[in-house]
Design a protein around this motif. Structure first.
Motif, PDB file in Angstrom:
ATOM      1  N   GLY A 183       1.194  -0.946   0.003  1.00 43.05           N
ATOM      2  CA  GLY A 183      -0.111  -0.164  -0.345  1.00 43.05           C
ATOM      3  C   GLY A 183       1.029   1.254  -0.137  1.00 43.05           C
ATOM      4  N   ASP A 184       0.015   2.094  -0.037  1.00 42.03           N
ATOM      5  CA  ASP A 184       0.744   4.219  -0.395  1.00 42.03           C
ATOM      6  C   ASP A 184       1.323   3.732   0.996  1.00 42.03           C
ATOM      7  N   TYR A 185       2.492   4.472   0.612  1.00 43.80           N
ATOM      8  CA  TYR A 185       3.423   4.636   2.390  1.00 43.80           C
ATOM      9  C   TYR A 185       2.564   5.621   3.180  1.00 43.80           C
ATOM     10  N   ALA A 186       2.339   6.500   2.407  1.00 39.21           N
ATOM     11  CA  ALA A 186       1.435   7.800   3.574  1.00 39.21           C
ATOM     12  C   ALA A 186       0.193   6.936   3.913  1.00 39.21           C
ATOM     13  N   GLU A 187       0.189   5.853   3.516  1.00 40.72           N
ATOM     14  CA  GLU A 187      -1.667   5.896   3.720  1.00 40.72           C
ATOM     15  C   GLU A 187      -1.915   4.698   4.540  1.00 40.72           C
ATOM     16  N   TYR A 188      -0.766   3.944   4.448  1.00 36.92           N
ATOM     17  CA  TYR A 188      -0.414   2.760   5.282  1.00 36.92           C
ATOM     18  C   TYR A 188       1.337   2.535   5.729  1.00 36.92           C
ATOM     19  N   LYS A 189       1.051   2.857   7.079  1.00 33.11           N
ATOM     20  CA  LYS A 189       2.531   3.224   7.164  1.00 33.11           C
ATOM     21  C   LYS A 189       2.677   2.327   7.959  1.00 33.11           C
ATOM     22  N   ASP A 190       1.850   1.375   8.788  1.00 32.54           N
ATOM     23  CA  ASP A 190       2.141   0.869   9.280  1.00 32.54           C
ATOM     24  C   ASP A 190       1.847  -0.628   8.915  1.00 32.54           C
ATOM     25  N   ASN A 191       1.943  -0.782   7.640  1.00 29.21           N
ATOM     26  CA  ASN A 191       2.349  -1.950   7.310  1.00 29.21           C
ATOM     27  C   ASN A 191       3.908  -1.913   6.697  1.00 29.21           C
ATOM     28  N   TRP A 192       4.713  -1.067   5.941  1.00 36.00           N
ATOM     29  CA  TRP A 192       5.776  -0.667   5.643  1.00 36.00           C
ATOM     30  C   TRP A 192       6.855  -1.247   7.552  1.00 36.00           C
ATOM     31  N   GLU A 193       6.163  -0.834   8.006  1.00 39.55           N
ATOM     32  CA  GLU A 193       6.717  -0.572   9.632  1.00 39.55           C
ATOM     33  C   GLU A 193       6.582  -1.743   9.910  1.00 39.55           C
ATOM     34  N   ASP A 194       6.094  -3.121  10.031  1.00 42.20           N
ATOM     35  CA  ASP A 194       5.944  -4.127  10.452  1.00 42.20           C
ATOM     36  C   ASP A 194       6.067  -4.728   9.768  1.00 42.20           C
ATOM     37  N   ASN A 195       6.449  -4.835   8.552  1.00 41.47           N
ATOM     38  CA  ASN A 195       7.164  -5.390   7.296  1.00 41.47           C
ATOM     39  C   ASN A 195       8.854  -5.064   6.614  1.00 41.47           C
ATOM     40  N   THR A 196       9.643  -4.275   7.516  1.00 41.83           N
ATOM     41  CA  THR A 196      10.702  -4.053   7.282  1.00 41.83           C
ATOM     42  C   THR A 196      11.584  -4.960   8.032  1.00 41.83           C
ATOM     43  N   VAL A 197      13.000  -5.333   7.234  1.00 39.01           N
ATOM     44  CA  VAL A 197      14.135  -6.570   8.568  1.00 39.01           C
ATOM     45  C   VAL A 197      14.368  -5.617   9.861  1.00 39.01           C
ATOM     46  N   ILE A 198      14.974  -4.738   9.062  1.00 41.27           N
ATOM     47  CA  ILE A 198      15.195  -3.578  10.469  1.00 41.27           C
ATOM     48  C   ILE A 198      14.341  -3.676  11.545  1.00 41.27           C
ATOM     49  N   ASN A 199      12.898  -3.570  11.707  1.00 40.83           N
ATOM     50  CA  ASN A 199      12.117  -3.587  12.840  1.00 40.83           C
ATOM     51  C   ASN A 199      11.729  -5.192  13.087  1.00 40.83           C
ATOM     52  N   MET A 200      12.288  -6.322  12.723  1.00 40.32           N
ATOM     53  CA  MET A 200      12.044  -7.540  12.435  1.00 40.32           C
ATOM     54  C   MET A 200      13.315  -7.907  14.217  1.00 40.32           C
ATOM     55  N   VAL A 201      14.103  -7.535  13.921  1.00 36.29           N
ATOM     56  CA  VAL A 201      15.546  -7.758  14.961  1.00 36.29           C
ATOM     57  C   VAL A 201      14.855  -8.446  15.892  1.00 36.29           C
ATOM     58  N   TYR A 202      13.435  -8.214  16.498  1.00 35.82           N
ATOM     59  CA  TYR A 202      12.418  -8.494  17.978  1.00 35.82           C
ATOM     60  C   TYR A 202      12.289  -9.731  18.253  1.00 35.82           C
ATOM     61  N   LYS A 203      12.372  -9.895  17.137  1.00 34.79           N
ATOM     62  CA  LYS A 203      12.176 -11.792  16.929  1.00 34.79           C
ATOM     63  C   LYS A 203      13.094 -12.600  17.126  1.00 34.79           C
ATOM     64  N   LEU A 204      14.296 -11.849  17.196  1.00 35.03           N
ATOM     65  CA  LEU A 204      15.753 -13.245  17.395  1.00 35.03           C
ATOM     66  C   LEU A 204      16.083 -12.842  19.090  1.00 35.03           C
ATOM     67  N   LYS A 205      16.647 -13.895  19.171  1.00 35.34           N
ATOM     68  CA  LYS A 205      16.730 -14.262  20.791  1.00 35.34           C
ATOM     69  C   LYS A 205      18.245 -14.935  21.094  1.00 35.34           C
ATOM     70  N   GLY A 206      19.557 -14.325  21.437  1.00 38.80           N
ATOM     71  CA  GLY A 206      20.514 -14.753  20.829  1.00 38.80           C
ATOM     72  C   GLY A 206      20.806 -15.409  19.726  1.00 38.80           C
ATOM     73  N   ASP A 207      22.091 -16.983  19.324  1.00 36.30           N
ATOM     74  CA  ASP A 207      22.143 -17.458  18.229  1.00 36.30           C
ATOM     75  C   ASP A 207      21.279 -18.394  18.242  1.00 36.30           C
ATOM     76  N   GLY A 208      19.718 -18.403  18.496  1.00 33.22           N
ATOM     77  CA  GLY A 208      18.737 -19.414  17.702  1.00 33.22           C
ATOM     78  C   GLY A 208      19.139 -19.703  16.286  1.00 33.22           C
ATOM     79  N   LEU A 209      18.618 -18.354  15.399  1.00 37.67           N
ATOM     80  CA  LEU A 209      18.807 -18.393  14.216  1.00 37.67           C
ATOM     81  C   LEU A 209      20.571 -17.530  13.971  1.00 37.67           C
ATOM     82  N   LYS A 210      21.443 -18.307  13.070  1.00 33.83           N
ATOM     83  CA  LYS A 210      22.919 -18.644  12.435  1.00 33.83           C
ATOM     84  C   LYS A 210      22.909 -17.273  11.305  1.00 33.83           C
ATOM     85  N   LEU A 211      23.551 -15.896  11.642  1.00 36.36           N
ATOM     86  CA  LEU A 211      22.852 -15.520  10.117  1.00 36.36           C
ATOM     87  C   LEU A 211      24.352 -14.993   9.830  1.00 36.36           C
ATOM     88  N   ILE A 212      24.518 -14.354   8.680  1.00 39.26           N
ATOM     89  CA  ILE A 212      25.282 -14.060   7.513  1.00 39.26           C
ATOM     90  C   ILE A 212      24.949 -12.687   6.945  1.00 39.26           C
TER      91      ILE A 212
END
Length: 270
Positions: A183-212
């Motif tokens: 959706g358009d960013y101005a109208e559906y800002k929450d969609n953009w905030e909820d679905n951008t990777v940098i805002n999803m770091v809170y889902k990670l705990k310790g080294d449960g997911l190995k990342l590169i």
């Protein structure tokens, strides 16, 4: 869940001494009611009667398709042999961003990748059908997709990577059909905030997911990747991060994939 699979093409490559088997697989997606193409690369040692094999899901970027990796970096056939792993290159639509779109019910690539395709691959090939035997990575849109899917489905993938990934999509509201997916960013800002990777770091705990992940310093996604690295450090999330000379190009990704494969091979041996 019943999904139809059509194995269209099966041949042995004669380009290399170690002849990987390459299958083109069509999967009938129930969530999107359409057939989706996928390339599956099997190592030369593959046998349905012997050992189980780890699987790397390798995603393409915006404007690409399931044939990009095999055509632009044909050495991945050798890498499948070298690391004794199955490599799956799904078609993610030219600009799906691997979302289940909140504004377009026909675009459900998160469901397709994390459920439908996984089930088909595990039921068709001799795989290690647990997160300890699965990794996912990709370039650009596919780098975003790999982290997006792995962060949200840590029960499916045990390791994830991103090459030049669009890990923060918010600075690009007019690019790559993102507004069609969220959706358009101005109208559906929450969609953009909820679905951008940098805002999803809170889902990670310790080294449960190995990342590169990595990014060239001349890439337009460089700033986002550096900010993600800083955020992971602040949250004490272990990861491998590299920045090196280079831009948004196949020359860069052909080099980058070598490091990702080594990382995932080490993970599969743990």
């Amino acid at each position: 869940m019943k999904l139809k699979l059509i194995l269209l093409l099966l041949f042995c490559s004669t380009l290399f001494a170690n002849a990987s088997q390459i299958d083109t697989v069509f999967v009938e997606s129930e969530s999107m009611t359409k057939s989706i193409s996928n390339i599956v690369i099997l190592p030369d040692s593959y046998s349905a009667q012997k050992e189980s094999y780890p699987v790397l899901y390798l995603l393409h970027g915006a404007g690409g398709n399931h044939t990009d990796w095999i055509s632009k970096v044909p050495a991945i056939k050798e890498y499948a042999d070298q690391y004794n792993m199955i490599i799956v290159c799904p078609d993610g639509n030219a600009t799906s961003w691997y979302f289940d779109s909140p504004v377009d019910e026909k675009m459900r690539y998160e469901t397709y990748l994390s459920k439908e395709l996984i089930n088909i691959i595990d039921n068709t090939y001799n795989t290690i059908a647990t997160k300890s035997g699965r990794a996912i990575t990709g370039l650009s849109m596919g780098g975003h997709g790999a982290f997006y899917l792995a962060f949200r489905h840590q029960n499916v993938w045990g390791a994830a990577g991103s090459m030049s990934g669009g890990v923060d999509i918010r600075p690009f509201p007019k690019n790559w059909d993102l507004s069609k997916r969220l959706g358009d960013y101005a109208e559906y800002k929450d969609n953009w905030e909820d679905n951008t990777v940098i805002n999803m770091v809170y889902k990670l705990k310790g080294d449960g997911l190995k990342l590169i992940f990595d990014c060239g310093v001349d890439d337009f996604f460089y700033d986002a990747n550096k900010r993600l690295h800083v955020k992971l450090v602040e949250r004490n999330i272990p990861h491998d991060y590299t920045e090196r000379p280079g831009g948004h190009s196949w020359d860069y990704w052909a080099n980058s994939i070598k490091y990702h494969l080594l990382f995932f091979s080490d993970y599969f041996k743990i």
